[in-house]
Design a protein around this motif. Sequence first.
Motif, PDB file in Angstrom:
ATOM      1  N   LEU A 122      -8.334  -6.793  -2.943  1.00  0.00           N
ATOM      2  CA  LEU A 122      -7.301  -6.868  -2.964  1.00  0.00           C
ATOM      3  C   LEU A 122      -5.910  -5.273  -2.133  1.00  0.00           C
ATOM      4  O   LEU A 122      -7.019  -4.721  -2.704  1.00  0.00           O
ATOM      5  CB  LEU A 122      -6.338  -7.160  -3.723  1.00  0.00           C
ATOM      6  CG  LEU A 122      -6.734  -8.699  -4.187  1.00  0.00           C
ATOM      7  CD1 LEU A 122      -6.159  -8.982  -5.773  1.00  0.00           C
ATOM      8  CD2 LEU A 122      -6.494  -9.891  -3.161  1.00  0.00           C
ATOM      9  N   ARG A 139      -2.278  -4.064  -0.172  1.00  0.00           N
ATOM     10  CA  ARG A 139      -1.081  -4.752   0.846  1.00  0.00           C
ATOM     11  C   ARG A 139      -0.987  -4.220   1.987  1.00  0.00           C
ATOM     12  O   ARG A 139      -1.637  -3.240   2.306  1.00  0.00           O
ATOM     13  CB  ARG A 139       0.691  -3.718  -0.122  1.00  0.00           C
ATOM     14  CG  ARG A 139       0.672  -5.138  -1.355  1.00  0.00           C
ATOM     15  CD  ARG A 139       2.393  -4.645  -1.880  1.00  0.00           C
ATOM     16  NE  ARG A 139       1.460  -3.127  -3.146  1.00  0.00           N
ATOM     17  CZ  ARG A 139       0.671  -3.468  -3.999  1.00  0.00           C
ATOM     18  NH1 ARG A 139       0.206  -4.609  -4.890  1.00  0.00           N
ATOM     19  NH2 ARG A 139       0.163  -2.413  -4.177  1.00  0.00           N
ATOM     20  N   TYR A 146       0.563  -3.507   6.155  1.00  0.00           N
ATOM     21  CA  TYR A 146       2.340  -4.144   6.941  1.00  0.00           C
ATOM     22  C   TYR A 146       1.436  -4.064   7.675  1.00  0.00           C
ATOM     23  O   TYR A 146       0.847  -3.027   8.657  1.00  0.00           O
ATOM     24  CB  TYR A 146       2.978  -3.194   6.169  1.00  0.00           C
ATOM     25  CG  TYR A 146       3.185  -3.450   4.591  1.00  0.00           C
ATOM     26  CD1 TYR A 146       3.884  -4.214   4.185  1.00  0.00           C
ATOM     27  CD2 TYR A 146       2.631  -1.626   3.686  1.00  0.00           C
ATOM     28  CE1 TYR A 146       4.404  -3.992   2.707  1.00  0.00           C
ATOM     29  CE2 TYR A 146       2.708  -2.254   2.462  1.00  0.00           C
ATOM     30  CZ  TYR A 146       3.669  -2.852   1.858  1.00  0.00           C
ATOM     31  OH  TYR A 146       3.788  -2.774   0.450  1.00  0.00           O
ATOM     32  N   ILE A 203      -0.644  -0.732   8.604  1.00  0.00           N
ATOM     33  CA  ILE A 203      -0.886  -0.211   6.768  1.00  0.00           C
ATOM     34  C   ILE A 203      -1.646  -0.868   5.527  1.00  0.00           C
ATOM     35  O   ILE A 203      -1.527  -1.676   5.605  1.00  0.00           O
ATOM     36  CB  ILE A 203       0.506   0.464   6.706  1.00  0.00           C
ATOM     37  CG1 ILE A 203       1.284   1.005   7.494  1.00  0.00           C
ATOM     38  CG2 ILE A 203       0.467   1.317   5.320  1.00  0.00           C
ATOM     39  CD1 ILE A 203       2.226   1.849   7.306  1.00  0.00           C
ATOM     40  N   GLU A 234      -2.486  -0.443   2.398  1.00  0.00           N
ATOM     41  CA  GLU A 234      -2.290   0.224   0.827  1.00  0.00           C
ATOM     42  C   GLU A 234      -2.754  -0.433  -0.735  1.00  0.00           C
ATOM     43  O   GLU A 234      -2.823  -1.594  -0.568  1.00  0.00           O
ATOM     44  CB  GLU A 234      -1.164   0.256   0.357  1.00  0.00           C
ATOM     45  CG  GLU A 234      -0.548   1.882  -0.991  1.00  0.00           C
ATOM     46  CD  GLU A 234       0.040   0.403  -2.172  1.00  0.00           C
ATOM     47  OE1 GLU A 234      -0.482   0.461  -2.884  1.00  0.00           O
ATOM     48  OE2 GLU A 234       0.518  -0.595  -2.354  1.00  0.00           O
ATOM     49  N   HIS A 271      -4.305  -0.016  -4.933  1.00  0.00           N
ATOM     50  CA  HIS A 271      -4.215   0.725  -6.291  1.00  0.00           C
ATOM     51  C   HIS A 271      -2.702   1.728  -6.036  1.00  0.00           C
ATOM     52  O   HIS A 271      -3.363   3.170  -6.039  1.00  0.00           O
ATOM     53  CB  HIS A 271      -5.179   1.111  -6.786  1.00  0.00           C
ATOM     54  CG  HIS A 271      -6.376   1.761  -5.620  1.00  0.00           C
ATOM     55  ND1 HIS A 271      -6.573   2.631  -4.568  1.00  0.00           N
ATOM     56  CD2 HIS A 271      -7.525  -0.159  -5.173  1.00  0.00           C
ATOM     57  CE1 HIS A 271      -7.468   2.358  -3.624  1.00  0.00           C
ATOM     58  NE2 HIS A 271      -8.431   1.185  -3.788  1.00  0.00           N
ATOM     59  N   GLY A 272      -2.081   1.596  -4.953  1.00  0.00           N
ATOM     60  CA  GLY A 272      -1.312   3.102  -5.160  1.00  0.00           C
ATOM     61  C   GLY A 272      -1.281   4.519  -3.744  1.00  0.00           C
ATOM     62  O   GLY A 272      -0.873   4.747  -4.183  1.00  0.00           O
ATOM     63  N   GLU A 273      -2.548   3.623  -3.105  1.00  0.00           N
ATOM     64  CA  GLU A 273      -2.622   5.101  -2.310  1.00  0.00           C
ATOM     65  C   GLU A 273      -2.715   4.349  -0.891  1.00  0.00           C
ATOM     66  O   GLU A 273      -2.962   3.265  -0.345  1.00  0.00           O
ATOM     67  CB  GLU A 273      -4.281   5.081  -2.648  1.00  0.00           C
ATOM     68  CG  GLU A 273      -4.267   6.433  -3.874  1.00  0.00           C
ATOM     69  CD  GLU A 273      -5.710   5.910  -4.213  1.00  0.00           C
ATOM     70  OE1 GLU A 273      -6.012   7.522  -4.332  1.00  0.00           O
ATOM     71  OE2 GLU A 273      -6.372   5.603  -4.295  1.00  0.00           O
ATOM     72  N   ARG A 274      -2.398   5.299   0.280  1.00  0.00           N
ATOM     73  CA  ARG A 274      -2.465   4.726   1.727  1.00  0.00           C
ATOM     74  C   ARG A 274      -3.909   4.795   1.974  1.00  0.00           C
ATOM     75  O   ARG A 274      -4.486   6.010   1.728  1.00  0.00           O
ATOM     76  CB  ARG A 274      -1.503   5.331   2.416  1.00  0.00           C
ATOM     77  CG  ARG A 274      -1.595   4.926   4.148  1.00  0.00           C
ATOM     78  CD  ARG A 274      -0.434   4.979   4.534  1.00  0.00           C
ATOM     79  NE  ARG A 274       0.643   4.654   4.691  1.00  0.00           N
ATOM     80  CZ  ARG A 274       1.600   4.980   5.257  1.00  0.00           C
ATOM     81  NH1 ARG A 274       2.029   4.934   5.658  1.00  0.00           N
ATOM     82  NH2 ARG A 274       3.061   4.644   4.154  1.00  0.00           N
ATOM     83  N   SER A 311      -9.464   8.537  -1.575  1.00  0.00           N
ATOM     84  CA  SER A 311      -8.964   7.987  -2.356  1.00  0.00           C
ATOM     85  C   SER A 311      -9.801   7.933  -3.530  1.00  0.00           C
ATOM     86  O   SER A 311     -11.776   8.024  -2.995  1.00  0.00           O
ATOM     87  CB  SER A 311      -9.026   6.561  -1.781  1.00  0.00           C
ATOM     88  OG  SER A 311      -8.878   5.646  -3.512  1.00  0.00           O
TER      89      SER A 311
END
Lengths: 261, 261, 261, 261
Positions: free
Chosen positions: C126, C128, C130, C153, C155, C157-160, C227
């Motif tokens: 999973l 996000r 964009y 983009i 993203e 676990h809070g990382e790009r 990451s």
Amino acid sequence: MKGYCLPLSPEGKAQVVDPPPWHYGGDIIQVVFKADPKEVKQVLPEPLELGSNPGLAFIWFVEWTSVSDVNPDLAYLNPERSQYKECLLAVSCRYHGEEGFTVPYIWVDNDFTLLRGWFQGFPKKLARIYMTRPHPLNPKMGPIGPGTKLKGICEGHGERIAEASLRITGKASVEELPKFRFFLLRHYPSVEDPSRPAVMELAQSVVENVRVSDVWKGEAELYFYPSFFEEVDKLKPIEILAGHYFSLGMTIKGGRILHRY
Amino acid sequence: MKGYCLPLSPEGKAQVVDPPPWHYGGDIIQVVFKADPKEVKQVLPEPLELGSNPGLAFIWFVEWTSVSDVNPDLAYLNPERSQYKECLLAVSCRYHGEEGFTVPYIWVDNDFTLLRGWFQGFPKKLARIYMTRPHPLNPKMGPIGPGTKLKGICEGHGERIAEASLRITGKASVEELPKFRFFLLRHYPSVEDPSRPAVMELAQSVVENVRVSDVWKGEAELYFYPSFFEEVDKLKPIEILAGHYFSLGMTIKGGRILHRY
Amino acid sequence: MKGYCLPLSPEGKAQVVDPPPWHYGGDIIQVVFKADPKEVKQVLPEPLELGSNPGLAFIWFVEWTSVSDVNPDLAYLNPERSQYKECLLAVSCRYHGEEGFTVPYIWVDNDFTLLRGWFQGFPKKLARIYMTRPHPLNPKMGPIGPGTKLKGICEGHGERIAEASLRITGKASVEELPKFRFFLLRHYPSVEDPSRPAVMELAQSVVENVRVSDVWKGEAELYFYPSFFEEVDKLKPIEILAGHYFSLGMTIKGGRILHRY
Amino acid sequence: MKGYCLPLSPEGKAQVVDPPPWHYGGDIIQVVFKADPKEVKQVLPEPLELGSNPGLAFIWFVEWTSVSDVNPDLAYLNPERSQYKECLLAVSCRYHGEEGFTVPYIWVDNDFTLLRGWFQGFPKKLARIYMTRPHPLNPKMGPIGPGTKLKGICEGHGERIAEASLRITGKASVEELPKFRFFLLRHYPSVEDPSRPAVMELAQSVVENVRVSDVWKGEAELYFYPSFFEEVDKLKPIEILAGHYFSLGMTIKGGRILHRY
């Protein structure tokens, strides 16, 4: 139509948040640091001036449970309306000789707290906030104590914005924590003229019932990341002063206007 | 390529979840109830049979912190990888005379736990789960005790799926809680023939280090809602037997295959 | 109990995704690039070998609408069950002389596509995602054409994790796009022994009804970020070969097993 | 400090949204209906009166791409800052004889649009909004036309709030769509006295560059659901008048204050 705020509605149920007083309880990862005083000065709306310890600042990562006074059962009616996570950056300042803090940047993860923040002068934006939540019964974690490691991460618009880390070394006292009196800029645009706000005033938060418990201290780190949509990295630490983990309860009754622009 | 599970990668860092053992700690809202035994029978894969108390069932709303044995610092490296919320429905059953529970439906809110669940036979889907989280320092909430009200809500695909409510009346003992031995159906489709799974086997969870604390009981309610994409409402309560709130720690070491189909 | 996959249920409605065939339509930002062949080799499960153009790779950012054959009204019954965004990385390879691609890393934003991917050998996690979505009636955007700029983009676990950019320079033909035959590793852990998977097999996707339209090309950029939980940055571009924007329709009927480990 | 709105910052980059003009393009599922005029009257702030067709109302489900005039590359710099979904309810009214609509309830899914809405008098709250997005190349969907079915769902705080359905029967003309002149209540609380707003004024939106295309009509349905935190169900349809699907482009330049309370 009834309501403290939009949306007003026949019964006043639809408003995004109930009126104050608001009651809060939360667990906080705090890093106290020194930012470049020249940069701090850039985010102080006059008549705020640099504090007596210029550049003193702190960040909070908090997981809050909040309820309103008129609807204390909120956390039960719908837990979603009573919980949020927050990343709050405070920089020290002085208002007519009184020491305090202002909050140039702050992120939360739900609408009711976003707007409740704007009403008070907290310039909230949405982000996703992650915080270590140790559970005492987890066989590999155990109760919080020396050696416990905690992290807070704030991510918005697909970018990591801030990251704070803490390794607990021992107990601390409430007296070691900065006193958080807040001077905040309330600002609301006009719809006719974008260059002239409809509301612009300096407010002081009216906070009661402050209770602090379970204060720990430790070794801390803090990073701010560059972004096209943030300027928080200008306030990056030039020195880490302290790190804490503690629980906080309080009631916010509203604010008092100190100055109108 | 290395890894316990996909995605395999040169160093084994990219896998969605580390291998067992996995360590858990969480706070649980539990409602124990009786569902229609005829409906429970419909969700028992043979050779599972109805338990000695046919229709006995429970639901959990849990906020978990979990870490893997190979990476116990996970909750610190990235809290997002160590926390999730869960709504778990368990129905009683019997396997060759041994009493236990199986889990026909369960929802979580992140990928690592979704797939870790599938590996064990928990048929997890994604949902948003909200649970009352009382904070003892919140001036309107106070510490948990008689009168505290708690709610759990599970929402998926834009629909409310389940809602559990609890009003605490007093302390309870660990002995009052159902013993949760789990018999689970591991099932994984073939890619060539949708009608014939590549994996279909009955497993028993191997759980260790179970610790329970802070057990409360109270008056409970539970509702399941109709949905085009769920069948949980067939297992709706015909009688509420008990409600509890408690903390649980445990280690899941994996599973033992009882039966292959 | 009925169902193509978990959760099985009395009527088969609760399963996380319907069986194949699955029908897709989507708009794709594509960057074709060359990665370090030594690194590509590291993510090829034997017997896959480097392709004839070693290191050739592409990334897709896609916004998909998908429906199942058994439930073609899915996009209407609940749009949430029919849409997702995807970031897919494909590296070229060869299977017994046949050229194709495998997908070492791929991210999506919902559960049904996550698991549907696993069933096929797409190792989905999973995230996000964009993507620029130009609207032809937006007064500042206008229709897509030379000069249109697009970005994707990803993203997690809070990382790009990944970012692709495209500035359209003109029309392109379908023939300029890489042919995407997929060789995929299906892998599913055992619950008894973490070191020995229950399923490990190489599958070739069975794809039909491929239609491509509105193909544009342009100047592209692509970045992968480091990451703790990803290794995609090892496959970073050493040369950008092409960038495209196009629409794709297809039907995936399942897969054919080429090799069992 | 610079900025059109909070957070103000040294360079003005941190503000949650750029100043107007704002440019929009989107695809809209619209249901035109008649609500109970007595209930509509309850959500009209005086001096607004019932329109000449009392109870006339419409709902929009929209997927917007918006950019600001000062930063037209926004959709490229970060797509996340340029897209959102919206569920907008408009009820007809009259201001000193001029016909128009006001918007008592509206939900969106991101912060920049939430606050941009508040600045204009759209009383936005956060929700999750799902809309059918047909893709012309999807082998089971084909291009939009008679028979195409579309749905919009709005879910907030774990509850389904609204659901609109449309089955397209044929082409329609722009003239069949209600003209959407908006009269909106700007309202912003005081921080000192919750009972007396700092801003309360009636504004008319200043909209330019309106372009409409691809107008379809069909058979529509619309449901509002009860909720502890919404009152939209009082405005439920007593008669469905029309259903449409169309594309809209426009520029919002701000608003004109008609009345101060």
